[in-house]
Design a protein around this motif. Structure first.
Motif, PDB file in Angstrom:
ATOM      1  N   PRO A  55       0.833  -1.208   0.000  1.00  0.00           N
ATOM      2  CA  PRO A  55       0.000   0.000   0.000  1.00  0.00           C
ATOM      3  C   PRO A  55       0.867   1.258   0.000  1.00  0.00           C
ATOM      4  CG  PRO A  55      -0.026  -1.048   2.165  1.00  0.00           C
ATOM      5  CD  PRO A  55       0.702  -1.982   1.245  1.00  0.00           C
ATOM      6  N   GLY A  56       0.364   2.311  -0.609  1.00  0.00           N
ATOM      7  CA  GLY A  56       1.134   3.552  -0.703  1.00  0.00           C
ATOM      8  C   GLY A  56       2.247   3.383  -1.713  1.00  0.00           C
ATOM      9  N   ARG A  57       3.467   3.584  -1.286  1.00  0.00           N
ATOM     10  CA  ARG A  57       4.630   3.408  -2.148  1.00  0.00           C
ATOM     11  C   ARG A  57       4.853   1.919  -2.416  1.00  0.00           C
ATOM     12  NH1 ARG A  57       8.999   6.942  -2.638  1.00  0.00           N
ATOM     13  NH2 ARG A  57       8.151   8.080  -0.837  1.00  0.00           N
ATOM     14  N   SER A  58       4.950   1.516  -3.672  1.00  0.00           N
ATOM     15  CA  SER A  58       5.140   0.114  -4.005  1.00  0.00           C
ATOM     16  C   SER A  58       6.553  -0.331  -3.643  1.00  0.00           C
ATOM     17  CB  SER A  58       4.905  -0.121  -5.503  1.00  0.00           C
ATOM     18  OG  SER A  58       5.975   0.425  -6.268  1.00  0.00           O
ATOM     19  N   GLY A  59       6.728  -1.647  -3.579  1.00  0.00           N
ATOM     20  CA  GLY A  59       8.050  -2.174  -3.309  1.00  0.00           C
ATOM     21  C   GLY A  59       9.046  -1.798  -4.389  1.00  0.00           C
ATOM     22  N   LEU A  60       8.577  -1.725  -5.633  1.00  0.00           N
ATOM     23  CA  LEU A  60       9.460  -1.329  -6.728  1.00  0.00           C
ATOM     24  C   LEU A  60       9.900   0.125  -6.565  1.00  0.00           C
ATOM     25  CD1 LEU A  60      10.597  -2.747  -9.243  1.00  0.00           C
ATOM     26  CD2 LEU A  60       8.771  -1.664 -10.559  1.00  0.00           C
ATOM     27  N   GLU A  61       8.972   0.986  -6.153  1.00  0.00           N
ATOM     28  CA  GLU A  61       9.330   2.390  -5.909  1.00  0.00           C
ATOM     29  C   GLU A  61      10.307   2.516  -4.751  1.00  0.00           C
ATOM     30  OE1 GLU A  61       5.637   5.210  -6.998  1.00  0.00           O
ATOM     31  OE2 GLU A  61       5.140   3.616  -5.569  1.00  0.00           O
ATOM     32  N   LEU A  62      10.081   1.737  -3.705  1.00  0.00           N
ATOM     33  CA  LEU A  62      10.992   1.746  -2.554  1.00  0.00           C
ATOM     34  C   LEU A  62      12.399   1.367  -3.012  1.00  0.00           C
ATOM     35  CD1 LEU A  62      10.264   0.021   0.879  1.00  0.00           C
ATOM     36  CD2 LEU A  62      12.505  -0.046  -0.173  1.00  0.00           C
ATOM     37  N   LEU A  63      12.469   0.288  -3.787  1.00  0.00           N
ATOM     38  CA  LEU A  63      13.751  -0.197  -4.274  1.00  0.00           C
ATOM     39  C   LEU A  63      14.425   0.838  -5.164  1.00  0.00           C
ATOM     40  CD1 LEU A  63      15.719  -2.583  -4.511  1.00  0.00           C
ATOM     41  CD2 LEU A  63      14.275  -3.482  -6.344  1.00  0.00           C
ATOM     42  N   ARG A  64      13.664   1.406  -6.078  1.00  0.00           N
ATOM     43  CA  ARG A  64      14.217   2.401  -6.998  1.00  0.00           C
ATOM     44  C   ARG A  64      14.745   3.617  -6.235  1.00  0.00           C
ATOM     45  NH1 ARG A  64       9.798   3.377  -9.829  1.00  0.00           N
ATOM     46  NH2 ARG A  64      10.103   1.556 -11.163  1.00  0.00           N
ATOM     47  N   THR A  65      14.032   4.007  -5.182  1.00  0.00           N
ATOM     48  CA  THR A  65      14.423   5.188  -4.415  1.00  0.00           C
ATOM     49  C   THR A  65      15.731   4.966  -3.663  1.00  0.00           C
ATOM     50  OG1 THR A  65      12.123   5.895  -4.152  1.00  0.00           O
ATOM     51  CG2 THR A  65      13.725   6.799  -2.614  1.00  0.00           C
ATOM     52  N   ILE A  66      15.841   3.838  -2.951  1.00  0.00           N
ATOM     53  CA  ILE A  66      17.067   3.634  -2.168  1.00  0.00           C
ATOM     54  C   ILE A  66      18.279   3.449  -3.082  1.00  0.00           C
ATOM     55  CG2 ILE A  66      15.815   2.718  -0.175  1.00  0.00           C
ATOM     56  CD1 ILE A  66      16.871  -0.074  -0.946  1.00  0.00           C
ATOM     57  N   ARG A  67      18.065   2.841  -4.254  1.00  0.00           N
ATOM     58  CA  ARG A  67      19.197   2.699  -5.180  1.00  0.00           C
ATOM     59  C   ARG A  67      19.601   4.059  -5.758  1.00  0.00           C
ATOM     60  NH1 ARG A  67      20.266  -1.377  -2.715  1.00  0.00           N
ATOM     61  NH2 ARG A  67      19.850  -3.480  -3.498  1.00  0.00           N
TER      62      ARG A  67
END
Length: 228
Positions: A55-67
């Protein structure tokens, strides 16, 4: 080792948390992508297990952001999406491994341990140091062929040192990676466990595997033929 699990299915989140805590991990959890991103940014983590459908930020977005922020945190993507394009998207956005639901708990644990070893430069589950061997799969330590019995915390302390070779590890870093946040942290306890490790690993002082750097921390003495 400190592990982050980001999973919105509460039953699975609880099961995974219990499984990894039983294996000696310190576990932080999040049920949505925004909380997961905050913890990934703020906590001293060793690895993250991240669901894609959050929910909210997807796992893919989370991954893309930290990278994009330069994080080298090992990430295993755990998801019900089993299409090849989903796997490719996850890997191309910085995932280190990919496991689809349903899965076997033993396989997830094995993949997590493999990622932790690779992050430290080891492909094999048996890590040598100073004439000893540490079997990360079976959580055993040996000197030659003789097993050395350790408590769960003693093993975790030794494993952290062994998987971070050639680095001076401070008492603060050890407490952050080996104790949960709610624990009563006392860095002096680390000194006690270091002394216990020395007595068990090297009762006659012949090998001296744990090196103290006064005021800085500890390193594990590597064998001459250590080859990462």
């Amino acid at each position: 080792m400190r592990l982050l699990i980001v999973e919105d299915e509460q039953t699975l989140l609880q099961q995974l948390s219990e499984q990894f805590r039983n294996e000696g991990f310190v576990v932080d959890t999040a049920a949505d992508g925004d909380t997961g991103l905050y913890l990934a940014r703020e906590y001293p983590l060793d690895l993250a297990v991240v669901d894609l459908g959050l929910p909210g930020r997807s796992g893919l977005e989370l991954l893309r952001t930290i990278r994009s922020e330069g994080s080298r945190l090992p990430v295993l993507v755990l998801t019900a999406r089993d299409g090849w394009q989903d796997r490719v998207n996850g890997l191309e956005n910085g995932a280190d491994d990919y496991l689809t639901k349903p899965f076997h708990a033993a396989e997830l644990l094995a993949r997590v341990n493999a990622l932790l070893r690779r992050a430290a430069g080891w492909a094999h589950p048996v890590v040598p140091f100073g004439g000893y061997t540490l079997d990360t799969a079976n959580k055993q330590v040996r000197l030659d062929d003789t097993p050395i019995p350790l408590t769960a915390f003693e093993y975790r302390l030794l494993e952290y040192l062994a998987l971070h070779p050639e680095r001076v590890i401070s008492k603060q870093e050890l407490t952050e990676h080996l104790y949960p946040d709610e624990a009563d942290r006392d860095s002096n306890v680390i000194e006690v466990f270091i002394r216990r490790l020395r007595r068990k690993l090297d009762p006659d002082g012949a090998h001296q595997p744990v090196v103290t750097h006064r005021g800085l921390g500890y390193t594990l003495r590597q064998s001459p033929d250590h080859d990462q």
